[in-house]
Scaffold this active site. Structure first.
Site, short mmCIF file in Angstrom:
data_model
loop_
_atom_site.label_atom_id
_atom_site.label_comp_id
_atom_site.label_asym_id
_atom_site.label_seq_id
_atom_site.Cartn_x
_atom_site.Cartn_y
_atom_site.Cartn_z
N CYS A 1 0.84 -1.20 0.00
CA CYS A 1 0.00 0.00 0.00
C CYS A 1 0.88 1.25 0.00
O CYS A 1 1.52 1.56 -0.99
CB CYS A 1 -0.97 -0.02 1.18
SG CYS A 1 -2.35 1.12 0.99
N HIS B 190 -3.58 -5.45 1.04
CA HIS B 190 -3.29 -5.84 2.41
C HIS B 190 -3.71 -7.30 2.60
O HIS B 190 -4.62 -7.80 1.93
CB HIS B 190 -4.07 -4.98 3.40
CG HIS B 190 -3.66 -3.55 3.42
ND1 HIS B 190 -2.53 -3.10 4.07
CD2 HIS B 190 -4.25 -2.44 2.89
CE1 HIS B 190 -2.43 -1.79 3.94
NE2 HIS B 190 -3.47 -1.36 3.23
#
Length: 485
Positions: A334, A431
């Site tokens: 991310c 994630h």
């Protein structure tokens, strides 16, 4: 046993007293008794968050508590989520959707508005479930935050729910914590406290009993139970980083380092690595040199450009370059993925005051921070080392990234991630990659671990929840919480 009250609130004498764990454990206790139960936290402040099935965002702890209760997480389980992006500012998530970022002074007036969605969400859960387990935030003794409180006793008074107070005896001063907390409350607030729970006790309980008798006589409140110190449980952290790690024989392990940037988010990404028998995971403290390792993972961040500046200030950029020169691997997740690219831009100042920064330059990407947040659960195929593996995860980010090169993941939502031509740097928006056992093994193989063992974080979470529930069944007087009808 059927609860005579459709709600019970767990408040704590301090942060990390055991509120989140107690709600999860009680949820599993009620689930095992056939009771439809759900978690609820009116207001949460955390950078660990989860995506609900309807595309909303809630605190990670509430998603884990929903798992304990055997239900799908919804935005109503955490209607107000604060995600700090500076020392005095935070992005405010209302019923799963991101709003504006407000500083602490602005939030005081905002709290007057916030009670409405909080009560609306609580009412929805009460209609859907037989019992709602409510988690407070911090401590109700924080008198400076009492005005328009929506997180602790302010909510309890508005919703008219009973309260128990939990304290962590491992910190020391447990009796002072409990008596002092009670003394900070108004009379009506003290009246709704039905008892205390003492958490994380080690040793001979008979040595504690005189203190328990004194506490009950002093306050007029019963001690509902003393929960033992439980080790080896895999329970999702609300926000604090657990750096506990058993050091294994380095000849048999892969050494992984995660640099802790100031606004690190979703560090639960690494829980599967913490329990992996062949992985030695370390979190590198801000400003400290990165330990020698095989793999460096740049984590998610709530303020990517600011955290990238901190990374450079700590000298980690030069250490990463040296690490790669000596044959190491680097991964970004991310915000870490964005940092590994060539350029980052925040034209609207959404994440901070720095509007543009050069990335570390290892991946051919260009990221622009946009106003609309991407929130999605996803599943697909990871391609790496000439192999594929099924993978699931979730995306939570403000940035849109243009990329060119070999992508890592294919899914119904398109392609994600990138790996460089030297095969030593990769990044992804997803994630939770390590939570997928096959994908975890493939990523560890890429990082240099041959014959990586299959580890299931899902199985370990279930085991931990059942161990926790067993301990609560034994140590708590549940009749004091829910008298039999």
């Amino acid at each position: 046993m059927l609860p005579t009250s459709k709600a019970l609130m767990v408040q704590g004498t301090t942060s990390d007293a055991g509120k989140s764990v107690l709600v999860a454990g009680l949820g599993r206790v009620l689930l095992r008794r056939g009771i439809a139960v759900a978690p609820f936290k009116p207001q949460n402040m955390a950078l660990n968050s989860a995506v609900t099935s309807d595309g909303g965002e809630i605190g990670r702890a509430q998603a884990f508590q929903a798992l304990a209760c055997g239900v799908e997480p919804t935005v109503h389980m955490n209607p107000i989520l604060l995600k700090p992006n500076s020392d005095c500012g935070a992005q405010i998530i209302v019923q799963g959707k991101a709003g504006e970022s407000m500083n602490a002074i602005g939030f005081k007036s905002y709290k007057q508005f916030a009670m409405k969605p909080v009560m609306e969400s609580f009412s929805i859960l009460q209609q859907q479930f037989e019992c709602v387990l409510i988690e407070g935030a911090g401590s109700p003794a924080e008198v400076n935050l009492r005005e328009n409180d929506i997180a602790n006793m302010g909510f309890a008074e508005e919703a008219d729910v009973p309260v128990i107070i939990v304290a962590d005896i491992d910190r020391g001063g447990v009796f002072a914590h409990l008596v002092g907390t009670l003394d900070c409350l108004s009379q009506s607030e003290r009246d709704r406290v039905i008892g205390f729970v003492i958490n994380r006790f080690r040793g001979d309980i008979s040595l504690l009993e005189p203190g328990l008798d004194w506490l009950e006589e002093k306050t007029g409140k019963p001690v509902i139970g003393v929960v033992p110190y439980l080790q080896g449980l895999m329970l999702d952290a609300e926000d604090a980083i657990d750096v506990t790690q058993v050091t294994l024989d380095t000849d048999k392990t892969l050494n992984v380092v995660v640099p802790v940037v100031p606004r690190i988010s979703n560090h639960t990404d690494f829980d599967a690595l913490r329990i992996h028998p062949q992985v030695n995971l370390q979190f590198a403290a801000p400003g400290k040199p990165l330990p020698t390792c095989d793999l460096i993972i740049l984590p998610g961040s709530k303020s990517v450009i600011s955290d990238l500046a901190s990374l450079r200030e700590y000298g980690w950029d030069e250490q990463i370059t040296k690490h790669l020169r000596y044959g190491g691997k680097v991964m970004g997740i991310c915000g870490g993925y964005q940092m590994l690219g060539k350029m980052l831009e925040d034209p609207h100042g959404i994440e901070g005051t720095i509007l543009r920064a050069e990335g570390l330059g290892y991946l051919n990407t260009h990221t622009i921070i946009e106003r609309e947040k991407v929130l999605t659960r996803c599943k697909g195929q990871l391609r790496l080392c000439g192999k594929t593996a099924p993978v699931f995860g979730y995306e939570i980010h403000m940035g849109i990234t243009d990329s060119a090169g070999e992508h890592l993941i294919s899914s119904e939502n398109g392609l994600d991630g990138l790996i460089n031509q030297d095969n030593n740097v990769l990044g992804t928006y997803w994630h939770g990659l390590f939570d997928s056992p096959e994908a975890c093994s493939l990523l560890l193989e890429w990082a240099g671990l041959g014959d990586a063992k299959r580890v299931s974080l899902e199985d370990e979470r279930e085991r931990s929840l059942n161990v926790l529930a067993d301990a609560l069944e034994t140590s708590l007087d549940l009749e004091k919480l829910w008298p039999t009808r």
